[in-house]
Design a protein around this motif. Structure first.
Motif, PDB file in Angstrom:
ATOM      1  N   PRO B  62     -13.464 -18.421  43.751  1.00 33.00           N
ATOM      2  CA  PRO B  62     -14.500 -19.083  42.952  1.00 33.00           C
ATOM      3  C   PRO B  62     -13.916 -20.178  42.060  1.00 33.00           C
ATOM      4  N   GLN B  63     -12.758 -19.914  41.494  1.00 32.59           N
ATOM      5  CA  GLN B  63     -12.092 -20.957  40.721  1.00 32.59           C
ATOM      6  C   GLN B  63     -10.686 -20.473  40.443  1.00 32.59           C
ATOM      7  N   ASP B  65      -9.068 -21.277  37.549  1.00 28.90           N
ATOM      8  CA  ASP B  65      -8.827 -21.416  36.126  1.00 28.90           C
ATOM      9  C   ASP B  65      -8.447 -20.022  35.621  1.00 28.90           C
ATOM     10  N   ARG B  68     -10.500 -17.895  33.254  1.00 24.54           N
ATOM     11  CA  ARG B  68     -11.830 -17.393  33.597  1.00 24.54           C
ATOM     12  C   ARG B  68     -11.856 -16.560  34.856  1.00 24.54           C
ATOM     13  N   GLY B 212     -13.317 -30.255  31.890  1.00 21.39           N
ATOM     14  CA  GLY B 212     -14.135 -29.105  32.304  1.00 21.39           C
ATOM     15  C   GLY B 212     -14.044 -28.774  33.769  1.00 21.39           C
ATOM     16  N   ARG B 213     -13.214 -29.499  34.532  1.00 24.78           N
ATOM     17  CA  ARG B 213     -13.121 -29.175  35.956  1.00 24.78           C
ATOM     18  C   ARG B 213     -11.788 -28.503  36.285  1.00 24.78           C
ATOM     19  N   TYR B 214     -11.107 -27.989  35.257  1.00 29.78           N
ATOM     20  CA  TYR B 214      -9.806 -27.369  35.465  1.00 29.78           C
ATOM     21  C   TYR B 214      -9.908 -26.215  36.465  1.00 29.78           C
ATOM     22  N   GLY B 215      -9.039 -26.267  37.457  1.00 32.48           N
ATOM     23  CA  GLY B 215      -8.984 -25.174  38.420  1.00 32.48           C
ATOM     24  C   GLY B 215     -10.043 -25.215  39.499  1.00 32.48           C
ATOM     25  N   SER B 216     -10.781 -26.329  39.612  1.00 29.45           N
ATOM     26  CA  SER B 216     -11.816 -26.381  40.638  1.00 29.45           C
ATOM     27  C   SER B 216     -11.340 -27.114  41.885  1.00 29.45           C
TER      28      SER B 216
END
Lengths: 462, 570, 310
Positions: B62-63, B65, B68, B212-216
């Motif tokens: 899912p990601q 990051d 999270r 806000g797109r870290y790890g995507s």
């Protein structure tokens, strides 16, 4: 009394006796339905399909009364068994829990790995002597004889304690030959080249108590240890929980055919009502009704099937058939409504309707006498063709895990479960898939036949 | 037209050939058009030219990051591309990661970071990167679901849920290479948490630059682990190559790992393995037999997850009655479930809430504190059921609701138990099978009588299981409330004396059995096959599993076929 | 013509609004909660998440925001992949589903027309009987059985030749596309074969064929220019609905062959109750289908002079 001097007589003025032979039709008069039936009878494929459909209904409705096995009964002695296997089982004494003692077999010093007791389907009890340099052991079980450099099969047991030299295998024991291999482990837990193996013939056994509780014998007095009993018969094999496939197929048919037949019946009836109202009323009402059906038609079918399915939810103990049925009805009626509306509009302009009106026919009479009978053929054909697609939809939803809830069987969910083992236990996939195919095929061919028989305009060339 | 003329047929043949040609042309065009979603040409399971292996993933992460991420698939990837202060080695021992040495006391901890740890952009991994990552995790704005992992840090819970100021957090960077921590309460297993992904570092300046797109995506992440992600095509594949800046790069044996297939379909994965496209495949009961027939070298591993039946103890539920629970406990036979229904070697019949591999003070926990003996006794069960019926004042029992997930094993399990309770006690069970999120909602709301539960350890201490039925734990779905048990949990949480803690765990085990709180079903085992040319795979109970980060290829010339190898690395 | 087009487009937009509203209503009636996770979250963390996704607002407010964002083509952020836009997900995965769908429909159309023509030529003789038997299988076997068999046969073929001739699963090269698209197009092809066959047989008996024959035209010319060409027309008319069915019906094939298409994404999103992805995908597909139908209708006007739009 010459020809010219004819004189009228009283008898001449009698009415002629009606001679029915003149007006009589040399062949019997056929109604629309009789005619259709004759045409259908002439169509061999359609007739065979009709018989298949009748047989399927019989299988579904009467089947469970003839084959009275409980579809929920789990025969854990026969899990995933194909049809027609050996069902013999020998009765034995109650089986004590093994404390690791050597049991009835003499300890053979010549063999490193040996059986503590005769191997049977209740358990295989293995013991072994110390292997040189072993700091631990790993035991494998295989279905092929041991071969140097080849896989040794399933790793059953690993121990890092050299004192631990026994193992009781309980895992999925079936009557066949198993090949156990024991490998010595070194101090770091790695496998060494020290290997011993043994071939074990597993006998199917039952304790008398088990035989009684499973209903294979009536009472414990009747039988003795060593007698042979026969396990329950499963003509189509069993599934992953040892349930009878035939009984499950019959109950699954109730679900699949219920959805397959009732959903089309309901949505076609609704569509007929909706479409004929629109077509008969005409004008503004027709416009509004048809616009709404355009909206519903535009909803992507499968996506909304899934969406509705989860929105309705399935409560505890419910099979989830009703939500599926409702979702299907909500999404499928517009095509029938459009078709019927078109038919009604067409019929409304026909000459015989105008004639009928001139003769003073009321709306009610027109609908009952002309509209419905004349659209009946189309409606019947629509229902027949809707059945296969409803059955497919159920199967598809089951396949992606959105189908009926367990333990309810349906053909789709049985396929879904069977497809994973299609190589090792093909019977779990083949039977339900075959039934789906036969049903779909029969309804398709019957639909073709009905279309040819009922509707001259839609009649195909073949 | 029943006699076809040859001219028409030959025309049809030409048309057919044209159609085949057009079809292939169209394939080329479409392949080019959808190129953004198709990666490079996929390699075989093992590729010696590029010194790489190819694997399959269960689902799309899912990601990535780390602040999270909660799921196991992201955990696998993060374990290969990131490194925390400590890491777990192939023997499941904690070894230095970014921290060179450390010191843990009852009130806090201190870490000294190595000066040669680098991010994949070449910059140094500093103490500030860790502090920033942890602050991000407990920041309410992040809404991290794993924030509770940091609650051992002083004030972390207050900051996360009660709006305390961030500078009150009990974690400080003394300088670029030293971290000092303060604990909220004494904690004996803190070091085991540090290898977990929620504690991984994040570089602040880079994090902010991703808006806000870290790890995507592959390029919105900075890596400090053995590998870096070079390409991430969502739902299709993830490619990683060796990180040239990694401080311990010499012990990394592979130049690249390609997770080229993302699918949960075990049959598809089995076929891929058979076709030499992936280097490892996990087997289930259905694919196990195919593996046997293919004579592959099958390995097993206990992943530490425990499955059990929980009861609902909320007011008004029949299952609040001890005798009813006891009756159901007395008829359940986990051995039959494991050996005749689930049929996977490596799964062990459940005996206790604590798994069999769990270490106690000196030896295995189950040797120090044996599980209470359980015998199936149907007559005794019927006696208890009768008492329950009278106590509850019922003429007969209404159906009980059994909440279950929709996974194939859970389905088998619930159908099996439905039959067991019906057959032995005459109890009607209604199975309530729900998709993942709906089941969770019903569990939380208490809409069940019994529920099929399971728990995978978060860290390697018995406490991860022991506090499950504490009255304050939100994981306690049945709201079991027993002050005696709570007391033991508090001892286990607060004490630093291992012997005392183990005694408490032993007491908890007894309470859970004698008060019939759970019916253990099984301890999950994993059965898998690995391409014999790949060595050094690590399976572990917490963290990245399977871990290929220190895997390597055997010599190309040793020419091993799939059945050959004898060496089991585990 | 322009007025007709305008009218259709306005209708289309209203239809899309209807789809969006129906999706919204259905989605918000689903029991369960996308913010749940295996490890239960505390009340505070939940509140933070609710705020982030705007779930703390009233249902009506949520609906208005949803419509507003959607009219600007913004489907929001995924619940499970918290750093990804639904728009990105659609943009990345729809081309895959579309490519698969287009190939499948092409395969089905080519195959259907050729086999249909062949069976008509050999009417009631061996090739006809064999092909029609296969066609019957094609329409009556569920798609997932085809998909599983397809994959299995790839493995057998690869084992036979000794190397990976065709990829078993995944996506990337043209070889990855071959078997999945054939599996997906199979049942449509069977249907089109039947249609083509009866259409061919109908055309044979028409006046213009008789005229052409009596004119003494060469058989080749009659077959190609008159018979085949006219017989294909009814087949083309059903292609429109078939495109829609195939594009959204690729779930099974995408799941079995591990293809990163939008269909598989949708099924996974449903399992996870990923509100935004489910709503975004449904509305996107709905809009796609609506406008496909409009385009197909307009194109008919050009192909078949009997159906002039107006």
């Amino acid at each position: 009394m010459t020809e010219n001097s004819y004189r009228a007589q009283a008898g001449d003025f009698n009415p002629i006796i009606a001679d029915h032979r003149i007006q009589g039709i040399s062949r019997p008069s056929l109604s629309y339905w009789q005619d259709a039936w004759l045409r259908l009878k002439a169509n061999a494929r359609a007739m065979v399909s009709l018989y298949i459909v009748i047989a399927l209904l019989f299988f579904t409705i009467a089947g469970p009364y003839i084959w009275t096995v409980d579809p929920a009964f789990q025969d854990l002695d026969q899990v995933s068994q194909p049809p027609n296997i050996d069902r013999k089982a020998t009765l034995i004494k109650p089986y004590p829990i093994w404390d690791g003692s050597t049991g009835t077999v003499d300890v053979k010093d010549s063999e490193t790995l040996y059986l503590a007791q005769a191997a049977n389907t209740e358990s295989v009890r293995l013991l072994w002597h110390v292997m040189p340099g072993a700091e631990g052991y790993r035991l494998y079980r295989n279905i092929f004889p041991f071969e140097q450099g080849q896989s040794m099969g399933l790793p059953l047991f690993t121990t890092f304690s050299p004192q631990n030299r026994l193992f009781e295998d309980l895992l999925d024991l079936t009557p066949r030959t198993f090949y156990y291999t024991l490998v010595a482990l070194n101090a770091t837990g790695q496998e060494t080249s020290e290997v011993v193996n043994i071939a074990v013939e597993v006998q199917r056994v039952l304790t008398i108590e088990q035989a009684v509780s499973k209903g294979l014998v009536d009472s414990a007095e009747e039988v003795d240890v060593g007698d042979v009993v026969y396990l329950k018969l499963h003509p189509m094999g069993t599934d992953y929980l040892g349930r009878d496939m035939l009984a499950r197929l019959m109950y699954g048919a109730r679900i699949s055919l219920f959805i397959g037949i009732f959903a089309p019946l309901i949505f076609v009836s609704f569509g007929v009502l909706y479409g004929s109202t629109a077509g008969f009323m005409g004008g503004k009402i027709d416009q509004v009704l048809m616009r709404f059906s355009d909206f519903v038609v535009a909803l992507p079918f499968l996506l909304f099937m899934i969406l509705f399915k989860i929105a309705f939810g399935i409560g505890p103990g419910e099979s989830g058939v009703m939500p599926m049925l409702i979702a299907m009805v909500v999404l499928s009626w517009p095509s029938t409504a459009r078709l019927v509306r078109g038919q009604i509009l067409q019929i409304r302009e026909e000459g015989y309707i105008a004639a009928s009106r001139l003769l003073g026919a009321k709306s009610r009479y027109l609908i009952m006498r002309h509209m419905i009978p004349n659209t009946m053929g189309v409606i019947l054909v629509t229902i027949t063709f809707a059945v296969p697609s409803a059955i497919f939809t159920e199967a598809f939803l089951s396949f992606i895990g959105m189908g009926v809830a367990p333990p309810t069987p349906s053909w789709g969910s049985m396929c879904f479960e069977g497809i994973k083992t299609m190589l090792t236990h093909p019977h779990e996939l083949i039977f339900p898939a075959l039934l789906i195919s036969i049903t779909v095929l029969a309804f398709n061919l019957l639909g073709d036949g009905l279309r040819d028989a009922l509707d001259a305009k839609m009649r195909s060339r073949e | 037209m029943s006699n076809p003329n040859s001219a028409s047929i030959s025309q049809l043949v030409w048309l057919g050939l044209g159609a085949v040609g057009a079809f292939f042309l169209l394939m080329l065009v479409l392949n080019w058009a959808s190129a953004s979603t198709s990666g490079e040409q996929s390699l075989g399971s093992v590729d010696y030219a590029s010194n790489s292996i190819t694997l399959a993933l269960e689902q799309e992460p899912p990601q990535l990051d780390s602040s999270r991420s909660t799921d196991s698939v992201s955990g696998i990837i993060l374990g290969h591309v990131m490194e925390g202060l400590l890491r777990v080695d192939g023997n499941n021992k904690l070894v230095p990661g970014v921290a060179e040495r450390w010191e843990i006391t009852s009130t806090g901890a201190k870490f000294w970071l190595r000066d040669n740890a680098r991010w994949s952009d070449g910059s140094q991994v500093t103490a500030h990167d860790f502090i920033f990552a942890w602050q991000t995790v407990i920041n309410p704005v992040t809404a991290s679901q794993y924030a509770f992992f940091l609650y051992p840090l002083k004030n972390a819970e207050a900051i996360n849920s009660r709006g305390m100021a961030m500078d009150q957090l009990g974690a400080r960077a003394l300088d670029d290479l030293t971290i000092e921590l303060e604990f909220e309460n004494p904690i004996s297993y803190f070091d085991k948490l540090l290898a977990f992904s929620t504690y991984f570092p994040i570089k602040e300046s880079f994090f902010n630059s991703t808006r806000g797109r870290y790890g995507s995506d592959a390029d919105t992440m900075l890596y400090n682990g053995p590998f870096v992600i070079t390409q991430w095509v969502h739902s299709a594949q993830l490619r990683a190559k060796k990180n040239p800046h990694y401080w311990d790069k010499d012990s990394i044996g592979l130049d690249a790992i390609n997770w080229s297939y993302i699918t949960a379909d075990t049959t598809a994965k089995l076929n891929l393995f058979k076709d030499n496209r992936i280097a490892m495949v996990q087997l289930d009961a259905e694919t196990l037999e195919s593996a046997l027939y293919n004579k592959w070298n099958i390995k097993q591993f206990a992943d530490g997850t425990i499955f059990y039946i929980e009861f609902n103890h909320r007011d008004g539920r029949l299952t609040t009655n001890y005798h009813l629970r006891r009756a159901m406990q007395l008829v359940s036979n986990s051995s039959e479930l494991v050996y005749k229904v689930i049929k996977l070697p490596g799964n062990l019949p459940g005996m206790s809430l604590f798994p069999s591999w769990q270490m106690g003070e000196n030896k295995l926990f189950q040797l120090e504190y044996p599980t209470p003996e359980h015998r199936v006794d149907i007559d005794e069960a019927k006696r208890h059921l009768e008492i329950a019926r009278q106590e509850l004042g019922l003429s007969s029992f209404p159906p009980l609701v059994m909440l279950s997930s929709d996974s194939p094993t859970a389905r088998k399990q619930s159908e099996y138990y439905q039959n067991v309770f019906k057959r032995t006690l005459g109890l009607e069970i209604k199975i309530d099978q729900q998709i993942f999120k709906q089941r969770l909602a019903k569990m939380l709301a208490g809409e069940f009588d019994v529920v099929m539960g399971g728990w995978g350890p978060d860290y390697e201490d018995p406490l991860t299981f022991a506090d499950l039925f504490a009255s304050w734990n939100i994981q306690n779905r049945g709201r079991y409330n027993n002050p005696a048990l709570d007391k033991q949990v508090r001892i286990a949480q607060g004490s630093l004396n291992q012997a005392e803690r183990m005694r408490a765990f032993g007491a908890i085990q007894d309470i859970l059995y004698h008060d019939s709180v759970v019916i253990p079903n099984y301890e999950r085992g994993r059965i898998y096959v690995v391409d014999p040319r790949v060595k050094g795979l690590v399976r572990r109970i917490t963290g990245a599993d399977p871990d290929f980060s220190r895997a390597y290829l055997v010599d190309k010339d040793s020419n091993i076929s799939k059945g050959d190898s004898k060496v089991a690395a585990n | 013509m322009r007025a007709y087009l305008l009218k259709r487009i306005v209708q289309g937009i209203i239809t899309v609004w209807f789809i969006a509203s129906a999706t919204f209503v259905a989605m918000h009636n689903v029991p369960g909660d996308p913010l749940m996770d295996e490890k239960a979250t505390t009340e505070e963390i939940r509140k933070n998440l609710m705020q982030k996704y705007g779930l703390d607002k009233s249902l009506f407010e949520q609906y208005i925001i949803y419509l507003k964002n959607m009219s600007q083509g913004d489907f929001g952020i995924s619940f499970t992949q918290q750093n990804r836009q639904v728009n990105d997900i659609i943009r990345e995965h729809f081309p895959v589903s579309a490519a698969l769908g287009i190939l499948a429909i092409t395969f089905a159309a080519f195959g259907g027309i050729l086999w249909g023509a062949l069976t008509a030529l050999y009417r009631n003789r061996l090739p006809d009987i064999v092909i029609m038997f296969l066609v019957i299988l094609g329409v009556s076997v569920p798609s997932f059985v085809f998909a599983a068999l397809g994959q299995l046969s790839i493995v057998s073929v690869n084992n036979l030749v000794g190397f990976s001739l065709i990829p078993v699963a995944g996506w990337g090269t043209i070889w990855h596309m071959l078997v999945p698209s054939m599996v997906l197009g199979m049942s449509t092809m069977a249907y089109l074969t039947r249609l083509m066959r009866s259409s061919m047989l109908e055309v044979v008996n028409t006046d213009y064929i008789r005229t052409a024959k009596s004119k003494g035209l060469p058989a080749t010319q009659i077959f190609l220019q008159h018979q085949l060409r006219n017989a294909v027309l009814p087949v083309i008319t059903v292609l429109g609905p078939a495109i829609a069915a195939i594009t959204t019906g690729g779930f099974v094939v995408e799941m079995v062959f591990a293809i990163p298409g939008l269909g598989r994404y949708f099924v996974e999103a449903v399992q996870q109750l990923d509100y935004t992805v489910i709503m975004g995908t449904t509305v996107f597909y709905g809009a796609f289908l609506v406008f496909m139908v409009i385009i197909v209708d307009v194109i008919y006007g050009f192909i078949d002079p009997r159906v002039r739009v107006g």
